[in-house]
Scaffold this motif. Structure first.
Motif, PDB file in Angstrom:
ATOM      1  N   GLU A 204      -4.904  12.672   2.202  1.00 19.13           N
ATOM      2  CA  GLU A 204      -5.884  12.451   3.265  1.00 19.13           C
ATOM      3  C   GLU A 204      -6.790  11.253   2.990  1.00 19.13           C
ATOM      4  OE1 GLU A 204      -4.797  16.805   3.246  1.00 19.13           O
ATOM      5  OE2 GLU A 204      -5.348  15.322   1.725  1.00 19.13           O
ATOM      6  N   VAL A 205      -6.956  10.898   1.715  1.00 20.31           N
ATOM      7  CA  VAL A 205      -7.869   9.809   1.356  1.00 20.31           C
ATOM      8  C   VAL A 205      -7.160   8.701   0.572  1.00 20.31           C
ATOM      9  CG1 VAL A 205      -9.870  11.346   1.371  1.00 20.31           C
ATOM     10  CG2 VAL A 205      -8.631  10.973  -0.777  1.00 20.31           C
ATOM     11  N   LEU A 206      -5.847   8.811   0.474  1.00 12.29           N
ATOM     12  CA  LEU A 206      -5.055   7.885  -0.329  1.00 12.29           C
ATOM     13  C   LEU A 206      -5.294   6.425   0.034  1.00 12.29           C
ATOM     14  CD1 LEU A 206      -2.669   7.510  -2.367  1.00 12.29           C
ATOM     15  CD2 LEU A 206      -1.126   7.811  -0.415  1.00 12.29           C
ATOM     16  N   ASP A 207      -5.374   6.151   1.335  1.00 13.27           N
ATOM     17  CA  ASP A 207      -5.475   4.775   1.815  1.00 13.27           C
ATOM     18  C   ASP A 207      -6.613   4.000   1.160  1.00 13.27           C
ATOM     19  OD1 ASP A 207      -4.071   6.409   3.818  1.00 13.27           O
ATOM     20  OD2 ASP A 207      -4.025   4.574   4.999  1.00 13.27           O
ATOM     21  N   TYR A 208      -7.731   4.666   0.926  1.00  6.76           N
ATOM     22  CA  TYR A 208      -8.953   3.978   0.510  1.00  6.76           C
ATOM     23  C   TYR A 208      -8.960   3.614  -0.974  1.00  6.76           C
ATOM     24  CZ  TYR A 208      -9.755   6.325   4.864  1.00  6.76           C
ATOM     25  OH  TYR A 208      -9.594   6.799   6.155  1.00  6.76           O
ATOM     26  N   PHE A 209      -7.987   4.137  -1.746  1.00  7.02           N
ATOM     27  CA  PHE A 209      -7.944   3.871  -3.183  1.00  7.02           C
ATOM     28  C   PHE A 209      -6.868   2.858  -3.571  1.00  7.02           C
ATOM     29  CE2 PHE A 209     -10.177   7.924  -2.882  1.00  7.02           C
ATOM     30  CZ  PHE A 209     -11.266   7.679  -3.705  1.00  7.02           C
ATOM     31  N   ASN A 210      -6.033   2.429  -2.606  1.00  2.71           N
ATOM     32  CA  ASN A 210      -5.053   1.382  -2.893  1.00  2.71           C
ATOM     33  C   ASN A 210      -5.675   0.131  -3.503  1.00  2.71           C
ATOM     34  OD1 ASN A 210      -2.139   1.947  -1.871  1.00  2.71           O
ATOM     35  ND2 ASN A 210      -3.438   2.810  -0.271  1.00  2.71           N
TER      36      ASN A 210
ATOM     37  N   LEU B 129      -0.150   6.174  -7.539  1.00  5.69           N
ATOM     38  CA  LEU B 129      -1.406   6.461  -6.843  1.00  5.69           C
ATOM     39  C   LEU B 129      -1.351   7.804  -6.111  1.00  5.69           C
ATOM     40  CD1 LEU B 129      -4.213   5.257  -6.163  1.00  5.69           C
ATOM     41  CD2 LEU B 129      -3.207   4.367  -4.059  1.00  5.69           C
ATOM     42  N   SER B 130      -0.276   8.048  -5.370  1.00 10.02           N
ATOM     43  CA  SER B 130      -0.201   9.272  -4.561  1.00 10.02           C
ATOM     44  C   SER B 130       0.020  10.523  -5.405  1.00 10.02           C
ATOM     45  CB  SER B 130       0.904   9.145  -3.509  1.00 10.02           C
ATOM     46  OG  SER B 130       2.140   8.797  -4.102  1.00 10.02           O
ATOM     47  N   ALA B 131       0.343  10.362  -6.671  1.00 14.24           N
ATOM     48  CA  ALA B 131       0.455  11.517  -7.564  1.00 14.24           C
ATOM     49  C   ALA B 131      -0.914  11.995  -8.045  1.00 14.24           C
ATOM     50  CB  ALA B 131       1.332  11.167  -8.766  1.00 14.24           C
ATOM     51  N   HIS B 132      -1.931  11.152  -7.869  1.00 18.68           N
ATOM     52  CA  HIS B 132      -3.272  11.475  -8.370  1.00 18.68           C
ATOM     53  C   HIS B 132      -4.307  11.664  -7.261  1.00 18.68           C
ATOM     54  CE1 HIS B 132      -1.286   9.605 -11.853  1.00 18.68           C
ATOM     55  NE2 HIS B 132      -2.122  10.296 -12.596  1.00 18.68           N
ATOM     56  N   ILE B 133      -4.076  11.045  -6.106  1.00 13.99           N
ATOM     57  CA  ILE B 133      -5.070  11.027  -5.038  1.00 13.99           C
ATOM     58  C   ILE B 133      -4.541  11.788  -3.827  1.00 13.99           C
ATOM     59  CG2 ILE B 133      -6.512   9.565  -3.567  1.00 13.99           C
ATOM     60  CD1 ILE B 133      -7.069   9.168  -6.544  1.00 13.99           C
ATOM     61  N   ALA B 134      -5.384  12.620  -3.219  1.00 13.04           N
ATOM     62  CA  ALA B 134      -4.980  13.407  -2.055  1.00 13.04           C
ATOM     63  C   ALA B 134      -4.541  12.505  -0.910  1.00 13.04           C
ATOM     64  CB  ALA B 134      -6.134  14.300  -1.603  1.00 13.04           C
TER      65      ALA B 134
ATOM     66  N   ASN C  48       0.807  -1.210   0.000  1.00 10.63           N
ATOM     67  CA  ASN C  48       0.000   0.000   0.000  1.00 10.63           C
ATOM     68  C   ASN C  48       0.843   1.264   0.000  1.00 10.63           C
ATOM     69  OD1 ASN C  48      -3.012  -0.887   0.621  1.00 10.63           O
ATOM     70  ND2 ASN C  48      -1.672  -2.182   1.854  1.00 10.63           N
ATOM     71  N   ASP C  49       0.283   2.311  -0.564  1.00 11.47           N
ATOM     72  CA  ASP C  49       0.812   3.659  -0.428  1.00 11.47           C
ATOM     73  C   ASP C  49      -0.096   4.365   0.575  1.00 11.47           C
ATOM     74  OD1 ASP C  49       2.214   5.961  -0.780  1.00 11.47           O
ATOM     75  OD2 ASP C  49       1.643   6.283  -2.869  1.00 11.47           O
ATOM     76  N   GLY C  50       0.468   4.934   1.628  1.00  6.66           N
ATOM     77  CA  GLY C  50      -0.363   5.571   2.634  1.00  6.66           C
ATOM     78  C   GLY C  50       0.049   5.172   4.039  1.00  6.66           C
ATOM     79  N   ARG C  51      -0.898   5.246   4.956  1.00  6.92           N
ATOM     80  CA  ARG C  51      -0.561   5.114   6.374  1.00  6.92           C
ATOM     81  C   ARG C  51      -0.076   3.737   6.776  1.00  6.92           C
ATOM     82  NH1 ARG C  51      -5.746   7.307   9.366  1.00  6.92           N
ATOM     83  NH2 ARG C  51      -6.705   6.232   7.613  1.00  6.92           N
ATOM     84  N   THR C  52      -0.517   2.675   6.111  1.00 14.08           N
ATOM     85  CA  THR C  52      -0.095   1.327   6.525  1.00 14.08           C
ATOM     86  C   THR C  52       1.125   0.836   5.754  1.00 14.08           C
ATOM     87  OG1 THR C  52      -1.543   0.106   4.991  1.00 14.08           O
ATOM     88  CG2 THR C  52      -2.488   0.762   7.124  1.00 14.08           C
TER      89      THR C  52
END
Length: 325
Positions: free
Chosen positions: A285-291, A278-283, A246-250
């Motif tokens: 704050e909500v990145l985790d949910y689009f992985n 992914l993180s180049a397109h998604i904010a 994942n990209d994000g908090r986890t």
């Protein structure tokens, strides 16, 4: 049964007519897993709503006492005929719950006891295969926003506007890596799969559906955070693992597992959302949910190439659709 409304309109109609205190996600196999990002989103963000996630037959035989007229049940079945999930809708209705069902099949048995139906695509392309997950997550976002309020609502909506194209492009760009994976893993007798965060049940469905059901490869799956609490004892040189990263908090959870796998020279395939931008397109704050979207799309190509390399079509079955069970 209403199939004309958008997720936003469905939720608006429900909350205008009743107080909603609990959300229950119900499905089987891959459809159960497709509901998980919505469940995970609510777990992370809801302050008061009670959130549950069940395989359908457990919901039927051990129905939670909290299911009542203040409950929204979100169910899913790709073909709309999964008997356990069809029954779950009936059980939910008996308890007074409002039922929203997701399926690709118009007027299928799943729609019979549903108050609302959202029809999604599946076979058209890789992005279409994500619509079930997407509609469920969108319902979760709308329920939270309309019941409790959600500060990052606009960022989630922006994410939805981008994620399908990004996932389709990522899948189309994964063919070479997928072919290399297939050659490396085609003769393995067992393959372990793990991930974390919103992608946890993508690992689960990859293991039970793409590996065990569709390829007859023995497989085990576990949360990457649980790796060091039992499963890591089987790590050794050449032991096959798939890590959905994942990209994000986890991400630190996944990275810790990867470091250990590399330390002992395990045979590891990493499918990393970061590699697909992914993180180049998604904010953030909500990145985790689009992985789960990008990873699901990319790994579908991996599964196709594995099936080709093994000369074992993804549609091949011994028992499913053939026997009474």
């Amino acid at each position: 049964m209403n199939s004309k409304l958008s997720p936003k309109e469905i939720v608006k109609e429900i909350v205008s007519n009743k107080e909603v205190t609990s959300i229950v996600f119900v499905g089987c196999g891959a459809s159960k897993a497709d509901l998980y990002p919505g469940k995970y989103f609510l777990d992370q963000n809801a302050q008061k709503l009670r959130i549950s996630h069940f395989t359908a037959n457990e919901f039927n035989y051990a129905t939670p006492s909290s299911v009542d007229e203040h409950t929204v049940v979100i169910s899913a079945s790709l073909g709309g005929t999964t008997p356990e999930t069809v029954q779950a809708n009936a059980v939910a209705k008996e308890k007074g719950a409002t039922v929203i069902s997701l399926t690709r099949s118009v007027d299928s048995p799943l729609t019979k006891d549903a108050d609302y139906v959202i029809y999604h695509r599946f076979a058209e392309n890789y992005a279409a295969k994500l619509e079930k997950t997407g509609y469920c997550l969108m319902l979760a976002v709308e329920l939270l926003n309309q019941i409790e309020g959600y500060a990052d609502y606009d960022k989630m909506m922006d994410g939805f506007s981008k994620i399908y194209d990004l996932s389709q492009e990522s899948a189309e760009g994964a063919r070479l890596q997928a072919k290399q994976f297939a050659q490396r893993f085609k003769d393995e007798k067992v393959i372990y799969v793990m991930s974390s965060g919103a992608t946890h049940e993508v690992a689960y469905s990859t293991s039970i559906c793409l590996m065990m059901e569709m390829q007859w490869i023995n497989s085990g799956t576990f949360h990457a955070g649980e790796f060091f609490h039992g499963p890591f004892e089987i790590t050794d040189k050449g032991v096959p693992f798939i890590l959905l990263m994942n990209d994000g908090r986890t991400r630190p959870i996944d990275a810790r597992a990867l470091t250990f796998l590399d330390r002992f020279d395990a045979k590891t395939e990493v499918v990393d959302a970061l590699d697909w931008g992914l993180s180049a397109h998604i904010a953030k704050e909500v990145l985790d949910y689009f992985n789960p979207f990008v990873i699901t799309a990319v790994f579908r190509v991996y599964a196709e190439e594995l099936a080709e390399a093994r000369q074992h079509p993804l549609t091949k079955r011994r028992y499913m659709w053939k026997l009474e069970y």
